[in-house]
Design a protein around this motif. Structure first.
Motif, PDB file in Angstrom:
ATOM      1  N   ALA A   1      79.376  11.549  -9.900  1.00 20.20           N
ATOM      2  CA  ALA A   1      78.027  11.643 -10.444  1.00 20.20           C
ATOM      3  C   ALA A   1      77.001  11.382  -9.351  1.00 20.20           C
ATOM      4  CB  ALA A   1      77.841  10.627 -11.574  1.00 20.20           C
ATOM      5  N   VAL A   2      75.780  11.847  -9.592  1.00 19.61           N
ATOM      6  CA  VAL A   2      74.693  11.578  -8.647  1.00 19.61           C
ATOM      7  C   VAL A   2      73.471  11.019  -9.367  1.00 19.61           C
ATOM      8  CG1 VAL A   2      75.329  13.235  -6.855  1.00 19.61           C
ATOM      9  CG2 VAL A   2      73.900  13.991  -8.768  1.00 19.61           C
ATOM     10  N   TYR A   3      72.757  10.194  -8.634  1.00 19.23           N
ATOM     11  CA  TYR A   3      71.447   9.706  -9.074  1.00 19.23           C
ATOM     12  C   TYR A   3      70.419  10.357  -8.152  1.00 19.23           C
ATOM     13  CZ  TYR A   3      67.426   6.557  -9.402  1.00 19.23           C
ATOM     14  OH  TYR A   3      66.149   6.042  -9.537  1.00 19.23           O
ATOM     15  N   ILE A   4      69.488  11.107  -8.734  1.00 19.26           N
ATOM     16  CA  ILE A   4      68.490  11.856  -7.963  1.00 19.26           C
ATOM     17  C   ILE A   4      67.141  11.152  -8.034  1.00 19.26           C
ATOM     18  CG2 ILE A   4      67.237  14.044  -7.767  1.00 19.26           C
ATOM     19  CD1 ILE A   4      69.712  15.463  -8.848  1.00 19.26           C
ATOM     20  N   ALA A   5      66.624  10.772  -6.867  1.00 18.32           N
ATOM     21  CA  ALA A   5      65.333  10.078  -6.803  1.00 18.32           C
ATOM     22  C   ALA A   5      64.480  10.672  -5.687  1.00 18.32           C
ATOM     23  CB  ALA A   5      65.541   8.586  -6.574  1.00 18.32           C
ATOM     24  N   THR A   6      64.432  11.995  -5.668  1.00 21.16           N
ATOM     25  CA  THR A   6      63.641  12.729  -4.681  1.00 21.16           C
ATOM     26  C   THR A   6      62.291  13.099  -5.302  1.00 21.16           C
ATOM     27  OG1 THR A   6      64.830  14.697  -5.417  1.00 21.16           O
ATOM     28  CG2 THR A   6      65.616  13.630  -3.414  1.00 21.16           C
ATOM     29  N   PRO A   7      61.373  13.717  -4.540  1.00 23.58           N
ATOM     30  CA  PRO A   7      60.112  14.167  -5.146  1.00 23.58           C
ATOM     31  C   PRO A   7      60.344  15.084  -6.358  1.00 23.58           C
ATOM     32  CG  PRO A   7      59.950  14.250  -2.766  1.00 23.58           C
ATOM     33  CD  PRO A   7      61.369  13.898  -3.073  1.00 23.58           C
TER      34      PRO A   7
END
Length: 332
Positions: free
Chosen positions: A66-72
């Motif tokens: 799984a991934v956690y995405i915290a980009t713009p």
């Protein structure tokens, strides 16, 4: 054990990892950053050896579940779809997409690959908000919802000095509505669904994003008013007004305390113990959903996320705020 990769090495990722470290089934397996130096520095802080500077390589990797995405904001959809198409579960920071069109594409990818996609809206999973939901019927027919999230941005001083950082750049699908206004709208839609009509206004900055704004939303039997700002502060609590009483919430973005006052009665505290960091609850729920083979949250559901984005799309239309991501989505 769910092996995570994180995309984005900023303060919100650090907050996420602090909360996630309390979860037995969480393991940070990999870190992505555009530069190797930054990826290594961040990974070393968390004793992680696997780093990526190429998202395609990361998406193909068998090392992560799984991934956690915290980009713009503008990057959320493209990055999420990449990982969903490689059968990776995705927890994506709010707002989950730049607009409703992008989000529909994300949902389609999640369904086609039978993996979990969830918006990382922490407030709706927090114990105090759950307590508010339980007591809502006690105030009778709800007539008004009010919420405010106004927080002077540390980046606004730079903006006033002529330096446009991401927070005020439309290329990144930013502005006060997208970045913090979403916190006032999401709980509303979770509790009461989508309004029939909205009326939005804002103070527009020279870059083309909103520095602050407000939205009046009408339902058949109630109305909602929300304020949001990145150029001024406010400490107003949120309030849900009913015919029999009202419920107050201290911070709509991260509820820590709540109370109820019924007509003719003394105030009653609805605050419950929250033993963990605010982001713990959404992350624990996300992991539990994966373990149970679920591909959609019942709380931060596709329907709720979509309706929130539809409200924000209409609000921005009325405000005259257009992102490059909007034009890209329409032409895709």
């Amino acid at each position: 054990m769910i092996k995570f990769g994180v995309i984005g090495t900023n303060w919100i990722t650090e907050s996420f990892l602090k909360a996630a470290s309390e979860i037995q089934d969480f393991k940070l397996q990999a870190v992505y950053s555009r530069t190797e130096e930054k990826a290594k520095t961040f990974a070393n802080q968390y004793h992680v050896s696997t780093i990526f500077t190429d998202l395609d390589e990361m998406a193909k990797s068998d090392e992560i579940d799984a991934v956690y995405i915290a980009t713009p904001n503008s990057l959320h959809a493209e990055q999420a779809i990449l990982f969903l198409n490689h059968q990776k579960h995705v927890l994506c920071e709010k707002p989950i997409a730049s607009n409703a069109i992008e989000f529909k594409q994300m949902v389609q990818a999640a369904k086609e690959n039978n993996v979990l996609l969830m918006e990382a809206m922490k407030s709706t999973y927090m114990p105090v908000f759950n307590e508010v939901e339980k007591h809502l019927e006690r105030i009778g027919q709800v007539r008004k919802y009010f919420a405010s999230y106004c927080q002077y941005s540390s980046r606004y001083d730079a903006y006033k000095n002529g330096q446009v950082l991401n927070a005020f750049n439309p290329a990144f699908s930013n502005g006060s509505l997208m970045d913090i206004g979403v916190y006032t709208i999401y709980p509303l839609v979770r509790l009461f669904g989508k309004p029939k009509e909205i009326q939005a206004s804002c103070i527009k900055l020279d870059t083309g994003v909103d520095g602050q704004g407000s939205i009046i939303m009408k339902y058949e039997d109630k109305e909602a008013v929300v304020f949001f700002s990145k150029i001024a502060d406010s400490n107003l609590p949120a309030e849900i007004q009913g015919e029999k009483g009202s419920i107050m919430i201290d911070r709509i973005s991260s509820p820590q305390k709540a109370g109820i006052v019924l007509r003719g009665s003394e105030a009653e505290d609805l605050t419950v113990s929250q033993s963990f960091d605010p982001m713990y609850y959404e992350t624990k729920a996300f992991i539990d959903l994966i373990k149970n083979g679920e591909t959609e949250s019942k709380i931060n559901s596709f329907k709720t996320s979509l309706e929130v984005l539809e409200i924000m799309d209409e609000a921005r239309k009325q405000m005259g705020i257009v992102f490059p991501a909007d034009e890209k989505a329409i032409n895709s």
